[in-house]
Design a protein around this motif. Structure first.
Motif, PDB file in Angstrom:
ATOM      1  N   ILE A 438      29.786  97.755  22.938  1.00 59.24           N
ATOM      2  CA  ILE A 438      28.314  97.303  23.320  1.00 59.24           C
ATOM      3  C   ILE A 438      28.262  95.780  22.929  1.00 59.24           C
ATOM      4  N   THR A 439      26.940  95.264  23.208  1.00 56.68           N
ATOM      5  CA  THR A 439      26.987  93.927  22.987  1.00 56.68           C
ATOM      6  C   THR A 439      26.350  93.723  21.439  1.00 56.68           C
ATOM      7  N   VAL A 440      26.653  92.658  20.465  1.00 54.66           N
ATOM      8  CA  VAL A 440      26.319  92.419  19.354  1.00 54.66           C
ATOM      9  C   VAL A 440      24.790  92.732  19.247  1.00 54.66           C
ATOM     10  N   LYS A 441      24.058  92.416  20.335  1.00 52.94           N
ATOM     11  CA  LYS A 441      22.694  92.350  20.232  1.00 52.94           C
ATOM     12  C   LYS A 441      22.203  93.840  20.197  1.00 52.94           C
ATOM     13  N   ASP A 442      22.935  94.916  20.821  1.00 51.93           N
ATOM     14  CA  ASP A 442      22.608  96.317  20.676  1.00 51.93           C
ATOM     15  C   ASP A 442      22.840  96.945  19.312  1.00 51.93           C
ATOM     16  N   GLU A 443      24.112  96.352  19.004  1.00 53.22           N
ATOM     17  CA  GLU A 443      24.641  96.711  17.634  1.00 53.22           C
ATOM     18  C   GLU A 443      23.770  96.529  16.579  1.00 53.22           C
ATOM     19  N   LEU A 444      22.981  95.275  16.492  1.00 47.01           N
ATOM     20  CA  LEU A 444      22.103  94.907  15.470  1.00 47.01           C
ATOM     21  C   LEU A 444      20.901  95.554  15.973  1.00 47.01           C
ATOM     22  N   GLU A 445      20.531  96.101  16.910  1.00 43.86           N
ATOM     23  CA  GLU A 445      19.149  96.731  17.221  1.00 43.86           C
ATOM     24  C   GLU A 445      19.304  98.185  16.844  1.00 43.86           C
ATOM     25  N   HIS A 446      20.574  98.580  16.890  1.00 41.65           N
ATOM     26  CA  HIS A 446      20.903  99.911  16.425  1.00 41.65           C
ATOM     27  C   HIS A 446      20.638 100.097  15.105  1.00 41.65           C
ATOM     28  N   VAL A 447      21.349  99.246  14.285  1.00 42.81           N
ATOM     29  CA  VAL A 447      21.327  99.148  12.725  1.00 42.81           C
ATOM     30  C   VAL A 447      19.732  98.747  12.253  1.00 42.81           C
ATOM     31  N   ARG A 448      19.091  97.917  13.204  1.00 43.10           N
ATOM     32  CA  ARG A 448      17.964  97.839  12.910  1.00 43.10           C
ATOM     33  C   ARG A 448      16.907  99.227  12.659  1.00 43.10           C
ATOM     34  N   ASN A 449      16.997  99.606  13.866  1.00 42.74           N
ATOM     35  CA  ASN A 449      16.313 101.041  13.778  1.00 42.74           C
ATOM     36  C   ASN A 449      16.696 102.213  12.735  1.00 42.74           C
ATOM     37  N   TYR A 450      18.123 102.063  12.518  1.00 44.35           N
ATOM     38  CA  TYR A 450      18.320 102.812  11.443  1.00 44.35           C
ATOM     39  C   TYR A 450      17.642 102.385   9.869  1.00 44.35           C
ATOM     40  N   LEU A 451      17.675 101.011   9.770  1.00 42.47           N
ATOM     41  CA  LEU A 451      17.079 100.460   8.490  1.00 42.47           C
ATOM     42  C   LEU A 451      15.519 100.934   8.685  1.00 42.47           C
ATOM     43  N   MET A 452      14.971 100.794   9.957  1.00 39.71           N
ATOM     44  CA  MET A 452      13.496 101.111   9.606  1.00 39.71           C
ATOM     45  C   MET A 452      12.942 102.428   9.521  1.00 39.71           C
ATOM     46  N   ILE A 453      13.974 103.355   9.935  1.00 38.69           N
ATOM     47  CA  ILE A 453      13.821 104.753   9.565  1.00 38.69           C
ATOM     48  C   ILE A 453      14.053 104.939   7.946  1.00 38.69           C
ATOM     49  N   GLN A 454      15.077 104.410   7.519  1.00 38.82           N
ATOM     50  CA  GLN A 454      15.378 104.711   6.004  1.00 38.82           C
ATOM     51  C   GLN A 454      14.591 103.983   5.139  1.00 38.82           C
ATOM     52  N   HIS A 455      13.951 102.848   5.653  1.00 44.60           N
ATOM     53  CA  HIS A 455      12.830 102.203   4.904  1.00 44.60           C
ATOM     54  C   HIS A 455      11.806 102.976   4.811  1.00 44.60           C
TER      55      HIS A 455
END
Length: 600
Positions: A438-455
């Protein structure tokens, strides 16, 4: 995969002939410019020296003319004093006749001659003159100045003749010259002053019309910097123009460069003998340099002609060298297209023929090995990603859904919507329609969503920051690389922290390499713990995480991109951990085109 490690040529798809021609032409252009500048500089220097020498010669000639003019008047003064005045009876009529004779012989330089006693009495004058009524000559500046300095002859600034009455209504400009003389009265000797009014017009004629080049000029000053002659005297007196005469009066004889009122000028100084006067030549800097348009065009033409000749030579040489290489390149293109049985046509030097034979042999070896390598590689990759997908632990999903239910029950629909949206995006990117890249943009979006949930889950026990350069967002990235690393930072790095946890994620490009970094300020690890993450010891993961280990991420990167890429970890106990991902900087669109081509 070798396809992703290809490097783009410095000139894109340009051929070697074009590159060689361009390099040679740039070199030729640099040489031509250097030759042109050197030629122009040398010619300009020679022209400047020639012009300054000519200006110096001209000023010397004018100076000699002025000195001769003044010397003639000084000889007249000596003749008057030593031949007539000294030891003579002034009442003798012959004295006046001799005065008049010398005056008539020097009328071109002399306006009038007068002899005064020390008391200011007019003793003799030619032509016959009378002092103006109520004028006391002893109060004149030249009178007292001369009596105080008896040893020399003195020249004064030009002035309008106002001492003697004149039948003419015109104002006559004169230059007073004086000296102290001894006058015999009976047996006594007293002092007097010999006054000679030089005709200013005679001096002006010597200097008028003398120019230094197109815009240069000369002027004359006394020892105090006062202007005696200037071609623009009226403009200077009216304040419309200015001259640097005060400063120039301090210059010794020679050539100087100065900037006056924003204009660069070349100043030539020459002292006038007997007087303390200075003759000043002024020439604008550009008039003594090589600024002729024709000369500049000549230099440009010479440089362009040299560049043209060298371009022709470069074209011929590059053609002779690159034609065999071009033929070899066409043969290699056939192999690249998949025709491994294509004949390699190699001509030219030994190196090119040997290279052609090596390419032919390589094509045969590729035919033998390609099928097995591709099959095994695809099998490994599919198995690896199937295993990865099956390792996702449902606990993360269950815990997230519990938080969403709690938010709804506590009437926090906005936060619940935010959590559901983040969870949906998280799994959408996790699945990615089965794609592994996938693109770096999608990979960063993926981890951003993960961090949002964990936060939300951990109630702000940590903060996070994600930064990435714009140029890396459309580069290719392996799916699910960052999320396991961030998961370890949360569950292991910050497990026993009481808050103030920080996670920083960044992505950047260096040359042909892509880097992604995950850093935290958690508990950190020892070297043994870091080494264990990459060991063959089975890693079961955390019951609260996804179950995907660091070793798993590292091996997937190396499997897909090559052994020179992967993870590196820097950690110290109680200092935090930094995990760096090293990937090739490959555009995502190139990989997509490759995958589409493989499907067809």
């Amino acid at each position: 995969m070798k396809t992703f490690r290809q490097r783009q040529l410095p000139f894109g798809n340009g051929g070697i002939r074009s590159i060689m021609f361009l390099y040679f032409t740039i070199t030729a252009a640099a040489a031509s410019i250097f030759i042109g500048l050197s030629l122009y500089t040398r010619m300009s220097g020679q022209v400047s020296e020639t012009v300054m020498e000519e200006n110096q010669i001209l000023i010397d000639q004018v100076n000699r003319s002025v000195e001769n003019y003044l010397k003639t008047v000084m000889k007249l003064s000596d003749s008057l004093y030593y031949s007539i005045i000294k030891n003579a009876d002034l009442s003798d009529p012959s004295v006046g006749e001799r005065f008049n004779l010398l005056y008539e012989n020097n009328m071109d330089q002399t306006d009038s001659i007068a002899l005064f006693s020390a008391d200011g009495e007019l003793l003799e004058s030619v032509p016959a003159l009378r002092v103006r009524n109520n004028l006391d000559v002893t109060r004149e500046a030249w009178f007292s100045y001369t009596l105080d300095r008896t040893e020399n002859q003195h020249f004064f600034l030009p002035q309008v003749q106002q001492i003697f009455e004149s039948s003419s209504d015109q104002y006559r400009w004169v230059i007073p010259m004086t000296r102290v003389v001894e006058i015999t009265k009976g047996t006594d000797t007293v002092q007097g002053i010999l006054l000679i009014h030089l005709n200013y017009t005679g001096l002006k004629l010597l200097l008028d019309g003398v120019t230094l080049g197109n815009e240069g000029y000369i002027y004359l000053i006394d020892g105090n910097g006062e202007i005696i002659y200037h071609p623009r005297a009226q403009l200077i007196d009216s304040g419309l123009e200015h001259e640097n005469n005060r400063a120039v009066s301090e210059y010794r004889d020679g050539i100087y460069q100065e900037t006056f009122h924003g204009e660069e000028r070349v100043i030539t100084v020459k002292s006038v003998g007997y007087t303390g006067w200075k003759l000043i030549g002024v020439a604008p800097r550009q008039t003594v340099s090589l600024n002729s348009l024709k000369t500049q065009l000549l230099v440009v033409f010479v440089a362009a002609f040299i560049l043209f000749l060298m371009s022709l030579v470069n074209s011929y040489i590059s053609s002779r060298i690159t034609t065999p290489i071009r033929k070899l390149e066409l043969s290699v293109n056939e192999i690249e297209k998949g025709n491994l049985n294509a004949k390699v046509d190699a001509e030219g030097s030994y190196e090119i023929r040997h290279l052609g034979q090596s390419v032919q042999n390589m094509a045969k070896q590729i035919q033998v090995l390609m099928a097995d390598i591709v099959s095994e590689h695809e099998k490994k990759r599919k198995q690896e990603f199937d295993t990865l997908q099956s390792q996702i632990n449902p606990h993360f999903l269950y815990n997230t859904l519990d938080i969403i239910v709690w938010m709804i029950e506590n009437e926090k629909p906005d936060q619940a919507v935010k959590a559901v949206t983040a969870l949906a995006r998280f799994f959408r990117i996790s699945l990615s329609r089965g794609k592994s890249i996938i693109t770096v943009k999608d990979e960063l979006e993926h981890v951003r969503n993960y961090l949002m949930i964990q936060h939300m889950r951990f109630k702000n026990r940590f903060s996070y920051t994600i930064e990435a350069e714009d140029e890396v967002l459309e580069l290719a990235s392996l799916k699910l690389m960052l999320q396991p690393l961030v998961e370890n930072a949360i569950y292991h790095g910050m497990e026993f922290m009481d808050g103030d946890g920080e996670i920083f994620i960044s992505a950047w490009k260096e040359g042909e390499d892509l880097y992604l970094k995950v850093s935290d300020n958690g508990l950190g690890m020892t070297e043994e713990q870091v080494a264990r993450l990459f060991s063959d010891t089975p890693h079961t993961g955390s019951s609260r995480g996804s179950g995907i280990g660091v070793k798993n991420v590292n091996e997937r990167i190396r499997l897909y991109f090559g052994s020179e890429y992967g993870l590196s970890i820097e950690s110290e106990p109680d200092e935090g951990t930094v995990v760096t991902i090293h990937l090739p900087a490959v555009a995502y669109s190139e990989i997509r085109q490759k995958e589409e081509h493989d499907k067809t």
